[in-house]
Design an enzyme around this catalytic site. Structure first.
Site, PDB file in Angstrom:
ATOM      1  N   GLU A  43      37.489  52.558  28.217  1.00  0.00           N
ATOM      2  CA  GLU A  43      37.710  52.575  29.455  1.00  0.00           C
ATOM      3  C   GLU A  43      39.156  53.172  29.658  1.00  0.00           C
ATOM      4  O   GLU A  43      39.925  52.623  29.176  1.00  0.00           O
ATOM      5  CB  GLU A  43      37.575  51.650  30.305  1.00  0.00           C
ATOM      6  CG  GLU A  43      37.884  51.892  31.766  1.00  0.00           C
ATOM      7  CD  GLU A  43      37.451  50.495  32.470  1.00  0.00           C
ATOM      8  OE1 GLU A  43      38.188  50.489  33.725  1.00  0.00           O
ATOM      9  OE2 GLU A  43      36.741  49.542  31.945  1.00  0.00           O
ATOM     10  N   ASN A  45      41.541  44.913  44.246  1.00  0.00           N
ATOM     11  CA  ASN A  45      42.600  44.514  43.321  1.00  0.00           C
ATOM     12  C   ASN A  45      43.110  45.764  42.752  1.00  0.00           C
ATOM     13  O   ASN A  45      42.550  46.661  42.278  1.00  0.00           O
ATOM     14  CB  ASN A  45      42.127  43.439  42.251  1.00  0.00           C
ATOM     15  CG  ASN A  45      41.265  44.049  41.148  1.00  0.00           C
ATOM     16  OD1 ASN A  45      41.676  44.586  40.248  1.00  0.00           O
ATOM     17  ND2 ASN A  45      39.918  43.537  41.491  1.00  0.00           N
ATOM     18  N   ASP A  97      39.270  48.196  28.200  1.00  0.00           N
ATOM     19  CA  ASP A  97      40.033  48.899  29.210  1.00  0.00           C
ATOM     20  C   ASP A  97      41.382  48.917  28.770  1.00  0.00           C
ATOM     21  O   ASP A  97      42.127  48.034  28.629  1.00  0.00           O
ATOM     22  CB  ASP A  97      39.754  48.238  30.565  1.00  0.00           C
ATOM     23  CG  ASP A  97      40.253  48.847  31.727  1.00  0.00           C
ATOM     24  OD1 ASP A  97      40.804  49.865  31.557  1.00  0.00           O
ATOM     25  OD2 ASP A  97      40.127  48.253  32.929  1.00  0.00           O
ATOM     26  N   HIS A 115      34.343  50.176  40.036  1.00  0.00           N
ATOM     27  CA  HIS A 115      35.444  49.259  39.783  1.00  0.00           C
ATOM     28  C   HIS A 115      35.490  48.488  40.923  1.00  0.00           C
ATOM     29  O   HIS A 115      34.981  48.779  42.041  1.00  0.00           O
ATOM     30  CB  HIS A 115      36.620  50.038  39.740  1.00  0.00           C
ATOM     31  CG  HIS A 115      38.081  49.326  39.918  1.00  0.00           C
ATOM     32  ND1 HIS A 115      38.349  49.035  41.091  1.00  0.00           N
ATOM     33  CD2 HIS A 115      38.655  48.493  39.040  1.00  0.00           C
ATOM     34  CE1 HIS A 115      39.590  48.397  41.001  1.00  0.00           C
ATOM     35  NE2 HIS A 115      39.548  48.051  39.896  1.00  0.00           N
ATOM     36  N   LYS A 124      34.006  42.477  29.334  1.00  0.00           N
ATOM     37  CA  LYS A 124      35.019  43.574  29.278  1.00  0.00           C
ATOM     38  C   LYS A 124      36.568  43.034  29.144  1.00  0.00           C
ATOM     39  O   LYS A 124      36.796  41.690  29.770  1.00  0.00           O
ATOM     40  CB  LYS A 124      35.090  44.164  30.483  1.00  0.00           C
ATOM     41  CG  LYS A 124      36.125  45.510  30.204  1.00  0.00           C
ATOM     42  CD  LYS A 124      36.256  46.604  31.465  1.00  0.00           C
ATOM     43  CE  LYS A 124      36.842  46.215  32.530  1.00  0.00           C
ATOM     44  NZ  LYS A 124      36.855  47.343  33.583  1.00  0.00           N
ATOM     45  N   ASP A 164      35.521  53.792  43.185  1.00  0.00           N
ATOM     46  CA  ASP A 164      35.663  52.568  44.080  1.00  0.00           C
ATOM     47  C   ASP A 164      35.770  52.981  45.500  1.00  0.00           C
ATOM     48  O   ASP A 164      36.663  53.512  45.876  1.00  0.00           O
ATOM     49  CB  ASP A 164      36.806  51.810  43.291  1.00  0.00           C
ATOM     50  CG  ASP A 164      36.393  50.434  44.053  1.00  0.00           C
ATOM     51  OD1 ASP A 164      35.992  50.325  45.237  1.00  0.00           O
ATOM     52  OD2 ASP A 164      37.528  49.502  43.767  1.00  0.00           O
ATOM     53  N   GLU A 215      38.093  54.982  38.314  1.00  0.00           N
ATOM     54  CA  GLU A 215      38.708  54.064  39.256  1.00  0.00           C
ATOM     55  C   GLU A 215      39.939  54.119  40.019  1.00  0.00           C
ATOM     56  O   GLU A 215      40.276  53.843  41.019  1.00  0.00           O
ATOM     57  CB  GLU A 215      38.732  52.751  38.578  1.00  0.00           C
ATOM     58  CG  GLU A 215      40.030  52.251  37.821  1.00  0.00           C
ATOM     59  CD  GLU A 215      40.005  51.019  37.219  1.00  0.00           C
ATOM     60  OE1 GLU A 215      40.961  50.325  37.535  1.00  0.00           O
ATOM     61  OE2 GLU A 215      39.388  50.617  36.436  1.00  0.00           O
ATOM     62  N   LYS A 248      40.919  43.643  28.100  1.00  0.00           N
ATOM     63  CA  LYS A 248      42.080  44.644  28.174  1.00  0.00           C
ATOM     64  C   LYS A 248      42.555  44.888  26.903  1.00  0.00           C
ATOM     65  O   LYS A 248      42.505  44.117  25.774  1.00  0.00           O
ATOM     66  CB  LYS A 248      43.200  43.998  28.952  1.00  0.00           C
ATOM     67  CG  LYS A 248      42.631  43.731  30.605  1.00  0.00           C
ATOM     68  CD  LYS A 248      42.297  44.876  31.180  1.00  0.00           C
ATOM     69  CE  LYS A 248      41.852  44.592  32.736  1.00  0.00           C
ATOM     70  NZ  LYS A 248      41.387  45.829  33.443  1.00  0.00           N
ATOM     71  N   GLU A 297      31.033  46.161  38.819  1.00  0.00           N
ATOM     72  CA  GLU A 297      31.742  45.314  38.026  1.00  0.00           C
ATOM     73  C   GLU A 297      31.882  43.970  38.666  1.00  0.00           C
ATOM     74  O   GLU A 297      31.631  43.836  39.909  1.00  0.00           O
ATOM     75  CB  GLU A 297      33.429  45.727  37.926  1.00  0.00           C
ATOM     76  CG  GLU A 297      34.212  45.256  37.431  1.00  0.00           C
ATOM     77  CD  GLU A 297      35.878  46.054  37.336  1.00  0.00           C
ATOM     78  OE1 GLU A 297      36.529  45.761  36.140  1.00  0.00           O
ATOM     79  OE2 GLU A 297      36.105  46.664  38.308  1.00  0.00           O
TER      80      GLU A 297
END
Length: 389
Positions: free
Chosen positions: A239, A55, A213, A322, A182, A292, A265, A184, A341
């Site tokens: 992050e 994603n 993040d 990620h 985690k 990733d 990532e 945002k 993750e």
């Protein structure tokens, strides 16, 4: 008879959602789903490898159709085989990358990484082994460790989502066995984000941690302001504070934040990862690397990245990729990464684990499914098998 790839199919699929992070919303997000069909027969059916991209990067069907799939299919079949006459992911990768200039690691790396995932899935199925075991035998210490640390990624901004909604979400992850969650930051004011962080920290028990993040949103001044505010919280990590290619910002931030940080990532090649290690001020005793493979040219390139890290004195255990997909889980189990993750509720059916696999004290144990193990996740395999049928 020479083993060969018969067909490579791709399809763009929606993974849209009303969620947003500090930089983008996911209302029009897509991914590419790929099937690599071989002429090897198992149980009366052709062996098919599957792959998809993580994603946050859109589907790459046009690049695949115009350049990379034709190159793989037009190659002489024996040029794609190893010394044993088995399909070789490294040779497929080299064939797809012919006539490509160095640099330009953007959408191209996602297209290659998606096909590469499917090739590795096919090869492990041809070998009739779980990919994590095959990787341990070929590139690791010979013995995979199927028990892998995972953390729950969420805490997105969502219309109408208040503190109670955020707390309810995080509690659901803790109740499912995750020890690290985690959320945002950067999509609200610093004061509001601190209130959100403190509300989640109150939920955590012994051994449970919170990571945050920023998705690359901050300039240096803002990144430092957040660093000062976050320092007392003893977070699992802070992050991607700034632009992923702003190594000077990342290096300067290390002077203002002594707790663990994480990034990587959105670096899509070994060379970009190496520049982070050389110039980004990352600290091998505490910081985390999130490269990733699905976004960065696949496992073939990831192996080069791991070798580079070794040369610079970094342990593979500092890598927690990620993406939340089973390919990185297989790499973690086979090559000794620090974990992976996980998106417990988002981007389905592409994220998550095979059916029946539960998180226990922050870890999952991979079952002994051949290949990457997609066939063990019914909702995902329904999508994949429809593509290859």
């Amino acid at each position: 008879m020479v083993m060969k790839i018969v067909e490579i199919r791709e399809s763009t699929r929606p993974i849209k959602s009303d969620i947003r992070n500090a930089y983008i919303d996911f209302s029009k997000m897509t991914l590419s789903l790929v099937a690599v069909v071989t002429d090897v027969i198992r149980d009366g059916k052709p062996v098919v490898g599957y792959g998809f991209n993580s994603n946050g990067r859109y589907g790459q069907g046009a690049l695949m159709r115009e350049r990379f799939i034709p190159r793989a299919l037009e190659a002489k079949p024996d040029t794609l085989l190893d010394d044993r006459g088995v399909l070789c992911p490294h040779k497929v990768w080299e064939t797809m990358m012919r006539n490509e200039k160095p640099g330009g690691h953007g959408e191209r790396s996602v297209a290659i990484g998606t096909i590469d995932m499917a090739v590795w899935d096919a090869v492990a199925k041809i070998e009739e082994k779980p990919l994590h075991q095959m990787l341990a035998e070929r590139y690791g210490n010979g013995k995979a460790d199927p028990k892998v640390f995972v953390y729950a990624a969420g805490g997105y901004y969502y219309p109408g989502k208040d503190l109670d909604g955020l707390k309810s979400e995080m509690l659901s992850y803790l109740d499912r066995g995750y020890s690290v969650v985690k959320m945002k930051i950067g999509g609200a004011s610093l004061a509001e984000d601190c209130t959100r962080i403190e509300s989640v920290l109150k939920l955590l028990g012994p051994g449970q941690r919170l990571a945050v993040d920023a998705n690359g949103r901050f300039d240096l001044k803002t990144a430092i302001a957040y660093a000062k505010a976050l320092s007392p919280y003893n977070l699992f990590w802070y992050e991607e504070a700034g632009d992923p290619l702003d190594y000077t910002l990342q290096a300067e931030l290390a002077n203002h934040y002594q707790n663990p940080m994480a990034t990587g990532e959105n670096l899509f090649s070994m060379q970009d990862a190496r520049n982070l290690i050389r110039h980004g001020g990352m600290r091998k005793d505490r910081d985390w690397l999130q490269f990733d493979c699905a976004l960065s040219y696949g496992l073939v390139e990831y192996l080069r990245t791991l070798e580079m890290l070794k040369e610079y004195g970094w342990s593979a255990t500092r890598c927690i990729p990620h993406g939340g997909h089973q390919m990185s889980l297989a790499i973690a189990a086979g090559l000794g990464l620090g974990g992976n993750e996980s998106y417990p509720d988002l981007f389905q059916p592409y994220g998550g684990f095979p059916d029946g696999v539960k998180v226990q004290n922050g870890y999952v144990t991979l079952p002994s499914l051949v290949g990457i193990g997609f066939e063990g996740k019914a909702d995902l395999y329904a999508e994949m098998s429809a593509l290859s049928r």
